[in-house]
Design an enzyme around this catalytic site. Structure first.
Site, PDB file in Angstrom:
ATOM      1  N   LYS A  12       4.076 -18.790  -9.143  1.00 26.66           N
ATOM      2  CA  LYS A  12       2.640 -18.932  -9.256  1.00 26.66           C
ATOM      3  C   LYS A  12       2.169 -17.585  -8.501  1.00 26.66           C
ATOM      4  O   LYS A  12       2.460 -17.551  -7.113  1.00 26.66           O
ATOM      5  CB  LYS A  12       2.091 -19.991  -8.948  1.00 26.66           C
ATOM      6  CG  LYS A  12       0.420 -20.060  -9.460  1.00 26.66           C
ATOM      7  CD  LYS A  12       0.436 -19.957 -10.859  1.00 26.66           C
ATOM      8  CE  LYS A  12       0.636 -21.368 -11.473  1.00 26.66           C
ATOM      9  NZ  LYS A  12       0.185 -21.418 -12.914  1.00 26.66           N
ATOM     10  N   THR A  57       5.552 -23.539 -12.065  1.00 29.85           N
ATOM     11  CA  THR A  57       4.673 -22.866 -11.243  1.00 29.85           C
ATOM     12  C   THR A  57       3.320 -23.329 -10.908  1.00 29.85           C
ATOM     13  O   THR A  57       2.782 -23.362  -9.929  1.00 29.85           O
ATOM     14  CB  THR A  57       4.105 -21.421 -11.921  1.00 29.85           C
ATOM     15  OG1 THR A  57       3.578 -21.990 -13.371  1.00 29.85           O
ATOM     16  CG2 THR A  57       5.541 -20.649 -12.612  1.00 29.85           C
ATOM     17  N   ARG A 176     -10.315  20.376  10.810  1.00 33.78           N
ATOM     18  CA  ARG A 176     -10.694  19.610   9.402  1.00 33.78           C
ATOM     19  C   ARG A 176     -11.010  18.345   9.796  1.00 33.78           C
ATOM     20  O   ARG A 176     -10.688  17.440  10.797  1.00 33.78           O
ATOM     21  CB  ARG A 176      -9.467  19.747   8.438  1.00 33.78           C
ATOM     22  CG  ARG A 176      -8.310  19.225   9.028  1.00 33.78           C
ATOM     23  CD  ARG A 176      -7.229  19.019   7.871  1.00 33.78           C
ATOM     24  NE  ARG A 176      -5.804  18.134   8.371  1.00 33.78           N
ATOM     25  CZ  ARG A 176      -5.012  17.864   7.495  1.00 33.78           C
ATOM     26  NH1 ARG A 176      -5.184  18.288   6.202  1.00 33.78           N
ATOM     27  NH2 ARG A 176      -4.196  17.439   7.894  1.00 33.78           N
ATOM     28  N   GLN A 219       1.474  14.000   8.280  1.00 35.02           N
ATOM     29  CA  GLN A 219       3.089  13.207   8.370  1.00 35.02           C
ATOM     30  C   GLN A 219       3.249  13.154   9.894  1.00 35.02           C
ATOM     31  O   GLN A 219       3.934  12.103  10.359  1.00 35.02           O
ATOM     32  CB  GLN A 219       4.038  14.585   8.006  1.00 35.02           C
ATOM     33  CG  GLN A 219       4.118  14.323   6.430  1.00 35.02           C
ATOM     34  CD  GLN A 219       3.080  15.303   5.626  1.00 35.02           C
ATOM     35  OE1 GLN A 219       2.067  15.741   6.469  1.00 35.02           O
ATOM     36  NE2 GLN A 219       3.431  15.720   4.679  1.00 35.02           N
ATOM     37  N   HIS A 247      -8.914  13.589   1.058  1.00 34.81           N
ATOM     38  CA  HIS A 247      -9.535  15.130   1.431  1.00 34.81           C
ATOM     39  C   HIS A 247     -11.146  15.167   1.484  1.00 34.81           C
ATOM     40  O   HIS A 247     -11.822  14.535   0.973  1.00 34.81           O
ATOM     41  CB  HIS A 247      -9.070  15.869   0.117  1.00 34.81           C
ATOM     42  CG  HIS A 247      -7.514  15.866   0.302  1.00 34.81           C
ATOM     43  ND1 HIS A 247      -6.629  16.308   1.174  1.00 34.81           N
ATOM     44  CD2 HIS A 247      -6.926  15.422  -1.086  1.00 34.81           C
ATOM     45  CE1 HIS A 247      -5.545  16.212   0.786  1.00 34.81           C
ATOM     46  NE2 HIS A 247      -5.541  15.792  -0.726  1.00 34.81           N
TER      47      HIS A 247
END
Length: 298
Positions: A12, A57, A176, A219, A247
């Site tokens: 379920k 379920t 940035r 990264q 971005h």
């Protein structure tokens, strides 16, 4: 050519349950969504329609409610283990279980007159604490995590030095906005863990490293976050991340005679960079299949 039934599981999905602890006048809310799935000797229902071994379920849904009433919920990890053990240890035909327990956080409404209210709450944003418990016989694996942890740095982030190959248009920058919505999951080496303490600590480490790392790439920031979490928590074997790069592009205001010293940005929702990686403890024992029940990369 032979045809046979392959790996299968059933259960379920997304049982949304709110548990209210009324043991004191100051109530506590635990808001969880549980997906319960069972693995085992269920070939007959697929091959012949014989449901003699199927734990319905709907029964799994009701078990979530009943065990919450009897034992409370506690942490997502503890409740997931409680459910997995109930099914695997209680039914001979059930050899394995996957229990996914996601927690939405509610905070007490701060009132002007009396401070935090005893039984009135506000939902705390889109962040969700996640957990997947798998149990195969006696072997138990717990993967904790979070999703929707949205973070942003208005400076302290650069991106440059990438190859200028055909079709490259991105301009290098040494200042940035760096923003992402962190999804992270980490695999524990055992189950003797203070789940709430461990989660709170790892979450804070991820935030600290995001904020304090001068980023040369998303990264690099991701790896630094994971490395710090593993260094502080020897009970964690590995941590996986999925981090979209939200971005932000500097708006060109020159045609209106205005400069823009990194103050006005266009926030783009798509397309976006998607950074995914795992950071693994070298001496951690392998866990074949531990991540099979986790959606996507993580």
């Amino acid at each position: 050519m032979g045809i046979s039934l392959g790996y299968n599981q059933y259960g379920k999905a997304e049982c949304h349950m709110v548990h209210v602890d009324r043991s004191t006048p100051v109530h506590a809310i635990t808001d969880v969504t549980v997906t319960s799935q069972l693995i085992g000797d269920f070939a007959d229902t697929h091959l012949t329609g014989d449901n003699g071994k199927v734990i319905a379920t709907d029964t799994q849904k009701n078990t979530v409610y009943a065990l919450a009433r009897q034992h409370g919920v506690g942490s997502p990890e503890a409740f997931g283990l409680l459910l997995a053990r109930y099914f695997v240890d209680g039914f001979a035909q059930v050899t394995g279980a996957r229990q996914e327990v996601n927690l939405d956080h509610w905070e007490r409404i701060p009132t002007t007159e009396g401070g935090p209210h005893d039984h009135a709450f506000t939902k705390a944003g889109s962040e969700v604490r996640t957990c997947v418990v798998t149990k195969h016989g006696a072997e138990e694996t717990v993967i904790s995590g979070l999703t929707g942890l949205t973070v942003l740095k208005s400076t302290g982030s650069e991106f440059h030095g990438f190859p200028d190959v055909p079709y490259t248009s991105l301009v290098e920058t040494d200042d940035r906005i760096l923003a992402t919505a962190v999804t992270a999951r980490w695999r524990h080496l055992g189950t003797d863990v203070d789940w709430d303490k461990s989660f709170t600590s790892i979450r804070q480490i991820l935030l600290d490293r995001f904020a304090q790392t001068h980023s040369l790439s998303l990264q690099q920031t991701l790896y630094t976050m994971g490395e710090a979490a593993l260094a502080a928590h020897p009970e964690v074997a590995e941590i996986r991340f999925s981090m979209p790069n939200k971005h932000h592009f500097l708006v060109d205001l020159e045609k209106w005679g205005l400069d823009n010293p990194n103050e006005v940005w266009f926030a783009a929702d798509r397309p976006y960079g998607l950074i995914e990686a795992s950071i693994v403890r070298d001496d951690a024992p392998p866990a074949p299949g531990a991540w099979d029940g986790v959606k996507g990369f993580i």
